[in-house]
Design a protein around this motif. Structure first.
Motif, PDB file in Angstrom:
ATOM      1  N   ARG A   1      -4.861   5.595   0.135  1.00 13.20           N
ATOM      2  CA  ARG A   1      -5.991   5.153  -0.678  1.00 13.20           C
ATOM      3  C   ARG A   1      -7.289   5.035   0.126  1.00 13.20           C
ATOM      4  O   ARG A   1      -8.340   5.400  -0.341  1.00 13.20           O
ATOM      5  N   ASN A   2      -7.211   4.501   1.356  1.00 13.93           N
ATOM      6  CA  ASN A   2      -8.447   4.287   2.107  1.00 13.93           C
ATOM      7  C   ASN A   2      -8.486   5.011   3.452  1.00 13.93           C
ATOM      8  O   ASN A   2      -9.474   4.923   4.170  1.00 13.93           O
ATOM      9  N   GLY A   3      -7.418   5.712   3.842  1.00 20.15           N
ATOM     10  CA  GLY A   3      -7.420   6.508   5.063  1.00 20.15           C
ATOM     11  C   GLY A   3      -7.178   5.737   6.344  1.00 20.15           C
ATOM     12  O   GLY A   3      -7.206   6.322   7.423  1.00 20.15           O
ATOM     13  N   SER A   4      -6.950   4.409   6.269  1.00 20.05           N
ATOM     14  CA  SER A   4      -6.709   3.644   7.495  1.00 20.05           C
ATOM     15  C   SER A   4      -5.348   4.009   8.083  1.00 20.05           C
ATOM     16  O   SER A   4      -4.463   4.497   7.386  1.00 20.05           O
TER      17      SER A   4
ATOM     18  N   ASP B   1     -14.699  12.820  -2.796  1.00 23.57           N
ATOM     19  CA  ASP B   1     -14.255  12.437  -1.450  1.00 23.57           C
ATOM     20  C   ASP B   1     -12.744  12.594  -1.261  1.00 23.57           C
ATOM     21  O   ASP B   1     -12.230  12.378  -0.166  1.00 23.57           O
TER      22      ASP B   1
ATOM     23  N   ASN C   1      -2.883   5.434   5.366  1.00 27.51           N
ATOM     24  CA  ASN C   1      -3.000   4.919   4.007  1.00 27.51           C
ATOM     25  C   ASN C   1      -3.579   6.005   3.102  1.00 27.51           C
ATOM     26  O   ASN C   1      -4.604   6.604   3.427  1.00 27.51           O
TER      27      ASN C   1
ATOM     28  N   GLY D   1       0.820  -1.206   0.000  1.00 25.21           N
ATOM     29  CA  GLY D   1       0.000   0.000   0.000  1.00 25.21           C
ATOM     30  C   GLY D   1       0.853   1.255   0.000  1.00 25.21           C
ATOM     31  O   GLY D   1       2.057   1.201   0.244  1.00 25.21           O
TER      32      GLY D   1
END
Length: 187
Positions: free
Chosen positions: A47-50, A98, A45, A20
């Motif tokens: 791409r997904n904000g985790s 988003d 991350n 990632g």
């Protein structure tokens, strides 16, 4: 892509880790009494904000990536997609709204935004730090109210609520910080 040692990671670095793309948010170098030193890195991350907390020893190799930054002009929104135009090639690109997250209300027609690309994939969109907005609703100005740190709530033309000083009234233009959502000054 250059590989760097685990102890060279700094906040803001973009890393390729576990398949990632991550940005280092916080880095804490720890030297325990026993064992070798390591860097405790909090990563987000792209791409997904985790989020992820990871330890890197100085001998660990990490892939550091560079994101290409392009200034592009926002044109309009169409079905949840933001249409931006490249300032050099005049090519129009659709990006998901988003990418901006909670800063979306501050995006204005014709505004120049900075978009970070990894190859052809847009990962992040940054607004200018200062944006001019109009106050549509706030309490009236009270004469003699000069307390240093007193603020009153106000609603901007984009629907965002901010705290403003008591001397600022309805229909005034103010400058707002898009990162902290705070009043900066009158426009």
């Amino acid at each position: 892509m250059p590989k760097i040692n685990g102890n060279e990671i700094r906040p803001g670095y973009t890393l390729e880790h576990d398949g990632g793309l991550w940005v280092a948010v916080k880095v804490n170098h720890v030297k325990p009494g026993k064992g070798g030193a390591f860097a405790q890195v909090e990563m987000k991350n792209l791409r997904n904000g985790s989020k992820l907390n990871e330890r890197f020893r100085s001998e660990d190799k990490v892939e550091r990536t560079r994101l290409e930054q392009k200034d592009q002009q926002f044109l309009y929104e169409n079905d949840g997609m933001l249409v931006v135009m490249d300032m050099e090639s005049f090519e129009q690109v659709e990006l998901p709204s988003d990418l901006l997250g909670e800063r979306r209300p501050f995006l204005q027609d014709g505004m120049t935004v900075t978009i970070e690309y990894y190859g052809d994939e847009a990962l992040n969109m940054a607004l200018p730090q200062k944006v001019t907005c109009k106050i549509v609703e706030t309490e009236p100005v009270v004469k003699g109210q000069t307390a240093a740190n007193s603020f009153k709530p106000a609603i901007l033309d984009n629907g965002v609520r901010v705290l403003v000083p008591p001397f600022v009234g309805t229909d005034e233009d103010i400058i707002v910080n898009t990162e902290t959502f705070e009043y900066m000054e009158r426009a």
